[in-house]
Design a protein around this motif. Structure first.
Motif, mmCIF file in Angstrom:
data_model
loop_
_atom_site.group_PDB
_atom_site.id
_atom_site.type_symbol
_atom_site.label_atom_id
_atom_site.label_comp_id
_atom_site.label_asym_id
_atom_site.label_seq_id
_atom_site.Cartn_x
_atom_site.Cartn_y
_atom_site.Cartn_z
ATOM 1 N N SER A 1 9.522 0.503 -5.254
ATOM 2 C CA SER A 1 8.590 -0.323 -5.854
ATOM 3 C C SER A 1 9.461 -1.249 -6.551
ATOM 4 O O SER A 1 9.225 -2.644 -6.555
ATOM 5 C CB SER A 1 7.816 0.240 -7.017
ATOM 6 O OG SER A 1 8.585 0.974 -8.014
ATOM 7 N N ASN B 1 2.563 1.928 -3.405
ATOM 8 C CA ASN B 1 1.353 2.294 -4.384
ATOM 9 C C ASN B 1 1.188 3.483 -4.288
ATOM 10 O O ASN B 1 1.096 4.386 -5.008
ATOM 11 C CB ASN B 1 0.383 1.336 -4.357
ATOM 12 C CG ASN B 1 0.493 -0.091 -4.994
ATOM 13 O OD1 ASN B 1 1.621 -0.411 -5.648
ATOM 14 N ND2 ASN B 1 -0.258 -0.893 -4.440
ATOM 15 N N ILE B 2 1.067 4.036 -3.022
ATOM 16 C CA ILE B 2 0.643 5.536 -2.687
ATOM 17 C C ILE B 2 2.062 6.545 -3.145
ATOM 18 O O ILE B 2 1.648 7.523 -3.643
ATOM 19 C CB ILE B 2 0.475 5.689 -1.309
ATOM 20 C CG1 ILE B 2 -0.978 5.080 -0.880
ATOM 21 C CG2 ILE B 2 0.175 7.038 -0.986
ATOM 22 C CD1 ILE B 2 -1.708 5.074 0.456
ATOM 23 N N THR B 3 3.047 5.849 -2.675
ATOM 24 C CA THR B 3 4.293 7.160 -2.736
ATOM 25 C C THR B 3 5.331 6.831 -3.911
ATOM 26 O O THR B 3 6.041 7.494 -4.497
ATOM 27 C CB THR B 3 5.120 6.828 -1.400
ATOM 28 O OG1 THR B 3 5.788 5.710 -1.387
ATOM 29 C CG2 THR B 3 4.383 7.250 -0.194
ATOM 30 N N ILE C 1 0.867 -1.264 0.005
ATOM 31 C CA ILE C 1 -0.072 -0.151 0.067
ATOM 32 C C ILE C 1 0.837 1.269 -0.098
ATOM 33 O O ILE C 1 0.698 2.448 -0.773
ATOM 34 C CB ILE C 1 -0.736 -0.062 1.244
ATOM 35 C CG1 ILE C 1 -1.737 -1.088 1.143
ATOM 36 C CG2 ILE C 1 -1.854 1.277 1.289
ATOM 37 C CD1 ILE C 1 -2.864 -1.400 2.600
ATOM 38 N N GLY C 2 1.999 1.265 1.120
ATOM 39 C CA GLY C 2 2.609 2.269 0.866
ATOM 40 C C GLY C 2 3.370 2.911 -0.333
ATOM 41 O O GLY C 2 3.698 3.879 -0.680
#
Length: 407
Positions: A58, A52-54, A49-50
């Motif tokens: 990745s 994908n948001i920031t 989640i983190g």
């Protein structure tokens, strides 16, 4: 030249953070009698989640964590094999097999039947789920048996022996699935049956040859090599030999087209006869603390929260079938041998599904939605967590009044 770029810095940072979290997280979950794998799966979901948001790290999460997860599964399965007692297993192989066979068959068929009739899934996802559900994660329940002093009882020994057979059969089925799985995608329908059966038969033959070579290594080479390494380095020699052999044998299995899981498990079995097994086990306990969490972090990273709600009903049904399959498959035969209380104890102890169950489902997910759709994978992860809570909780309630008296 050594690359010291940001990509590797992110990987080292992740390794450090997960390693630092491992010990307090294990202690916290042990205090509430829950397996720490739940925390690491949640950590993987949180990292996903983190990222994908920031957009941070990745590449590290998608490329490096799967590699670290492979190290974790090799260490984990090697230690499972290492802690097996083959001499004790041989002594009551018949009794253990009477529990193992129905336990494995019913555990697989109940899950297979559920997925077959579930709307939108079908034969191939059902096959992957059935193979996955044939496994048992006895380590989740064994800690409770050990804490109450019941693991050294006759019932505890029978439980471990049946679970050892379960581990071996599960990784053999996984190996066959590695060979047959990609063929099942072909559109020829029934025409693919003969090639699939041929590939499965070849895989079983390769597995038999591989296991024979591991036995010969254990019987004739392991002890001389271990003694030689001990002379060169009395304190660490046998540990280094076991570590190197674990990765070499796992790699050989992968090269042969078998899964590294079967290589790691058989390597552990090969070293289980060594008198230095205790020190090797302690060393691999440290490696497992460092690398084991990454397997469960990788499981969490592969969960898609956008379709999580859609899989809740399927997850509940899978957990129910997992409970039913093991209670019927392991509990009933054990009841016939030992009585209803001991039979129920063994049945509920076999309920948890963790490492191999999740490994098979993750493998299917990587092949594509034709093998394991994302909804099914999400449901399997939730069901795994549920079985690892329900089974040990009931076992704990049943064992506490019998602490020290289980026979």
């Amino acid at each position: 030249m050594i690359d010291t770029g940001e990509h590797h810095a992110a990987m080292l940072l992740l390794m450090g953070l997960v390693s630092l979290l491992a010990v307090p997280m294990r202690a916290a979950f042990a205090r509430i009698s829950m397996p720490s794998m739940i925390g690491f799966i949640v950590l993987g979901v949180s990292l996903s989640i983190g990222s994908n948001i920031t957009g941070v790290a990745s590449d590290t999460l998608n490329e490096q964590v799967p590699f670290l997860a492979k190290i974790g599964i090799v260490v984990l399965l090697f230690r499972i094999g290492l802690e097996s007692d083959l001499d004790k297993l041989r002594q009551q192989l018949g009794r253990a097999a009477l529990i193992w066979l129905p336990n494995m068959v019913l555990g697989a068929t109940t899950a297979f039947a559920l997925v077959m009739v579930w709307p939108g899934l079908g034969l191939i996802p059902a096959l992957f789920t059935g193979v996955a559900a044939s496994a048992t994660s006895i380590g989740v329940s064994a800690g409770i048996w050990e804490a109450t002093g019941a693991l050294d009882s006759d019932t505890g020994a029978l439980l471990l022996d049946a679970a050892e057979l379960d581990d071996v059969s599960a990784v053999v089925l996984l190996s066959v699935l590695f060979a047959v799985g990609p063929l099942l995608k072909q559109p020829e329908g029934a025409a693919i049956l003969a090639p699939a059966l041929k590939a499965g038969a070849i895989q079983l033959l390769l597995t038999a040859l591989f296991s024979m070579n591991c036995y010969l290594f254990s019987r004739w080479l392991e002890k001389p090599l271990s003694d030689g390494f001990a002379k060169l380095a009395p304190k660490h020699g046998p540990i280094v030999l076991a570590t190197g052999a674990a990765f070499v044998i796992a790699a050989m299995a992968e090269v042969m087209g078998l899964s590294m899981a079967i290589g790691a498990l058989f390597a552990g079995l090969a070293f289980s006869r060594d008198p230095a097994e205790r020190s090797i086990d302690e060393a691999f306990g440290i490696l497992l603390t460092v690398f084991g969490p990454f397997f469960f972090v990788a499981i969490g990273l592969s969960v898609d929260l956008t379709v999580l709600v859609e899989g809740i009903g399927l997850a509940a049904a899978l957990a129910g079938m997992a409970l039913l399959g093991k209670l019927l498959g392991a509990g009933l035969p054990a009841t016939a041998m030992l009585g209803w209380r001991q039979g129920a104890l063994i049945g509920f102890s076999m309920v948890p599904r963790a490492e191999i169950f999740l490994l098979v489902m993750l493998y299917g997910l990587t092949l594509g939605p034709w093998a394991v759709p994302q909804v099914l994978y999400n449901a399997a992860v939730l069901a795994s967590i549920a079985t690892c809570i329900i089974g040990p909780a009931i076992v704990g309630m049943m064992l506490r009044p019998l602490a020290g008296n289980t026979t």
